[in-house]
Design a protein around this motif. Structure first.
Motif, PDB file in Angstrom:
ATOM      1  N   SER A  21     -12.270   5.263   3.363  1.00 58.06           N
ATOM      2  CA  SER A  21     -12.975   6.489   3.016  1.00 58.06           C
ATOM      3  C   SER A  21     -14.440   6.188   2.782  1.00 58.06           C
ATOM      4  N   ALA A  23     -17.423   8.223   0.899  1.00 58.89           N
ATOM      5  CA  ALA A  23     -17.773   9.405   0.110  1.00 58.89           C
ATOM      6  C   ALA A  23     -19.274   9.417  -0.164  1.00 58.89           C
ATOM      7  N   SER A  25     -22.600  10.947  -2.208  1.00 59.16           N
ATOM      8  CA  SER A  25     -23.047  11.594  -3.438  1.00 59.16           C
ATOM      9  C   SER A  25     -24.557  11.739  -3.386  1.00 59.16           C
ATOM     10  N   THR A  28     -25.425  16.238   0.963  1.00 62.52           N
ATOM     11  CA  THR A  28     -24.288  16.757   1.700  1.00 62.52           C
ATOM     12  C   THR A  28     -24.243  16.154   3.092  1.00 62.52           C
ATOM     13  N   ASP A  73     -14.206  15.408   6.457  1.00 65.05           N
ATOM     14  CA  ASP A  73     -13.889  16.608   5.688  1.00 65.05           C
ATOM     15  C   ASP A  73     -15.171  16.974   4.941  1.00 65.05           C
ATOM     16  N   ASN A  74     -15.947  17.848   5.540  1.00 65.18           N
ATOM     17  CA  ASN A  74     -17.237  18.181   4.936  1.00 65.18           C
ATOM     18  C   ASN A  74     -17.071  18.862   3.580  1.00 65.18           C
ATOM     19  N   ALA A  75     -15.972  19.554   3.387  1.00 61.48           N
ATOM     20  CA  ALA A  75     -15.738  20.202   2.095  1.00 61.48           C
ATOM     21  C   ALA A  75     -15.597  19.163   0.983  1.00 61.48           C
ATOM     22  N   LYS A  76     -15.077  17.998   1.346  1.00 64.57           N
ATOM     23  CA  LYS A  76     -14.931  16.906   0.379  1.00 64.57           C
ATOM     24  C   LYS A  76     -16.074  15.911   0.474  1.00 64.57           C
ATOM     25  N   ASN A  77     -17.008  16.183   1.400  1.00 68.85           N
ATOM     26  CA  ASN A  77     -18.156  15.287   1.560  1.00 68.85           C
ATOM     27  C   ASN A  77     -17.715  13.861   1.841  1.00 68.85           C
ATOM     28  N   THR A  78     -16.691  13.730   2.672  1.00 73.64           N
ATOM     29  CA  THR A  78     -16.062  12.432   2.899  1.00 73.64           C
ATOM     30  C   THR A  78     -15.722  12.265   4.382  1.00 73.64           C
ATOM     31  N   TYR A  80     -13.499   9.587   7.018  1.00 74.26           N
ATOM     32  CA  TYR A  80     -12.383   8.647   6.977  1.00 74.26           C
ATOM     33  C   TYR A  80     -12.332   7.818   8.257  1.00 74.26           C
TER      34      TYR A  80
END
Length: 126
Positions: A21, A23, A25, A28, A73-78, A80
């Motif tokens: 993953s 992520a 921070s 965006t 998953d842009n909603a999770k800003n992640t 994979y």
């Protein structure tokens, strides 16, 4: 503070799987293409995969095609990286990187990427 943090690395037997993953921070990922890179001891860093801003275009190094899958998953800003059928030669530190781009439809692993994570170790060994 703009930051990318990789996780999910570890020790796995040949033929096994891992999911990395990446992520973000402080910013965006919607406006960034994302790449995964790796560096094995004594070797140069190489591009593994990348995914476009929209997520509908991906590229893979020949060595991982059919075994690795990148997704976001842009909603999770992640982002994979699913790694299956792992081989000892996949052993490396894996890094994710982000490139801000107006281009939504494709990605290129040879782009100059703006932000890099600290890396996560993947070791494939019996």
């Amino acid at each position: 503070q703009l930051q990318l943090v990789e996780s999910g690395g570890g020790l796995v037997q040949p033929g096994g799987s891992l999911r990395l993953s990446c992520a973000a921070s402080g910013f965006t990922l919607d406006y960034y293409a994302i790449g995964w890179f790796r560096q094995a001891p004594g070797k140069e860093r190489e591009g593994v995969s990348c995914i476009s801003r929209r997520g509908d275009s991906t590229n893979y190094a020949d060595s991982v095609k059919g075994r690795f899958t990148i997704s976001r998953d842009n909603a999770k800003n992640t982002v994979y990286l699913q790694m299956n059928s792992l081989k000892p030669e996949d052993t490396a530190i894996y890094y994710c990187a982000a490139r801000g781009t107006a281009v939504q439809a494709f990605c290129v692993m040879t782009w100059r990427y703006d932000y890099w994570g600290q890396g996560t170790q993947v070791t494939v060994s019996s």
